[in-house]
Write a protein that holds these residues in place. Sequence first.
Motif, PDB file in Angstrom:
ATOM      1  N   ALA B  49       0.850  -1.188   0.000  1.00  0.00           N
ATOM      2  CA  ALA B  49       0.000   0.000   0.000  1.00  0.00           C
ATOM      3  C   ALA B  49       0.888   1.240   0.000  1.00  0.00           C
ATOM      4  CB  ALA B  49      -0.932  -0.013   1.200  1.00  0.00           C
ATOM      5  N   ALA B  50       1.472   1.557  -1.165  1.00  0.00           N
ATOM      6  CA  ALA B  50       2.421   2.662  -1.249  1.00  0.00           C
ATOM      7  C   ALA B  50       1.752   3.997  -0.957  1.00  0.00           C
ATOM      8  CB  ALA B  50       3.062   2.674  -2.632  1.00  0.00           C
ATOM      9  N   ASP B  51       0.538   4.179  -1.488  1.00  0.00           N
ATOM     10  CA  ASP B  51      -0.171   5.444  -1.276  1.00  0.00           C
ATOM     11  C   ASP B  51      -0.467   5.659   0.199  1.00  0.00           C
ATOM     12  OD1 ASP B  51      -1.234   6.838  -3.887  1.00  0.00           O
ATOM     13  OD2 ASP B  51      -1.210   4.687  -4.265  1.00  0.00           O
ATOM     14  N   VAL B  52      -0.938   4.585   0.852  1.00  0.00           N
ATOM     15  CA  VAL B  52      -1.303   4.698   2.261  1.00  0.00           C
ATOM     16  C   VAL B  52      -0.062   4.963   3.101  1.00  0.00           C
ATOM     17  CG1 VAL B  52      -2.538   3.591   4.124  1.00  0.00           C
ATOM     18  CG2 VAL B  52      -3.151   3.085   1.795  1.00  0.00           C
ATOM     19  N   PRO B 223       2.476   6.672  -6.665  1.00  0.00           N
ATOM     20  CA  PRO B 223       1.792   6.896  -5.398  1.00  0.00           C
ATOM     21  C   PRO B 223       1.670   8.388  -5.138  1.00  0.00           C
ATOM     22  CG  PRO B 223       3.731   5.512  -5.117  1.00  0.00           C
ATOM     23  CD  PRO B 223       3.746   5.987  -6.507  1.00  0.00           C
TER      24      PRO B 223
END
Lengths: 118, 329
Positions: B49-52, B223
């Motif tokens: 979960a790169a964005d998170v 991301p």
Amino acid sequence: MEFLGIYYYWVFVVVLMIGFYAVVAKVNLIKKLIGLSIFQSAVFLLYITMSKVSGGTAPIFNDEITGLLYSNPLPQVLILTAIVVGISTTALGLGIVVRIKEEYGTTEENEIQEIDRR
Amino acid sequence: MKVLFGVFLLTLLVITAVAIVRTKNLFVAVMLLGIFSLLIAANFFILDAADVALTEAAVGAGISTVLFLGALALTSEHERTATPHRLLSFAVVTVASLVVLYATFDKPTFGDPNAPVHQHVAPWYLEKTPEYIDIPNVVTAVLGSFRGYDTLGEVFVVFTAGIGVLFLLSARRGPSGRRQTAEPPGAAVGLRHDVIPRVVGRLLVPFILLFGLYVQFHGEYGPGGGFQAGALIAAAFILYALIEGEEQTLRALPQSALNALMVGGALLYGVVGLAGVFLGSNFLDYSVLASNPVSGQQMGIILIEAGVGMTVTGVLLSIFHAFAARDRA
């Protein structure tokens, strides 16, 4: 992988309960808010754990490499927005604590109740 | 190797959480909370979960620490009262833990591609994103377009929380409030007199801003997106405020501009949604914004991400200034 999966779920439970303990047991209002943040983070961790697909990668397409397995983007989206909403509501809570301190001169719950009873 | 790394990070997470709850010094607790956020961000990263992870690192380790410290400056740094009913609390927590632990035995195996969560709409999102929206980052596609309603709601929650903090902290102090002695002017204006923070900080601020803008406008390809960019840009201004002092920062980006950002971002999001209605489609359907549905979708996502970024920047900075101004009063 099997062991890591169980470990993830258990760490989720332990961290969740550490946060819960801080919320119910601690008397200091700031400490309660910190506990709430920990509780919240544990929920985030659970969601992201569920979004993982073994052998998968981050759900960002690449033109050169096709046929990859991607992890589930949906829980990630939910948690991404939840983090920012979480900090905003925590800030609101801190604002309320600051006002309580100004009115009562304390952030300890028992002392506030004492003053209210008078 | 990955298992070992995961176990290591998770164990550190638990240790940090225990330390946070055990310490009596709230300043230490807040600092540890920053470390906790960074650890959990690393966990998100190894879970794909790169964005998170980016959001958690910017928001949890950066902004949240600053806000807690701002609140500590206005209250007290020490927990005075010992925990009462410790045994009762332990009992309640233990029972609750057992219930949740029991529930985890029913959960699907970690990483199982056939888990129910991967069966519903998620495969459809992954399959249809190239066709309908044609941007590489599926998280941004789902956030901006497929689940645009959700995100609109979240933006309004952030907006409302910002207004709430401004209402709470801009009220005049009551007669019972304890007035702090005012600092002599110019005595402690940020860290201007410390050479190392000043030089390093001044060097970093423009790059953090640039990175924030990159994250904002590159969110469709890698991301990133409005939420992360908003937090990063706010962090750059907070760093500036810590070095140069409040006044200087408010001169660079006055409160009126922050209010405009807050309201303007939420409005922009709403207007883009309504534009879809007026052009003959549904609320928040961007396909009709351009001649070609795919480029319409892309345009809509860029616009609403800009709105999200504006609102998040405005709200976080307003909250920071509200706490800091309370400290000065």
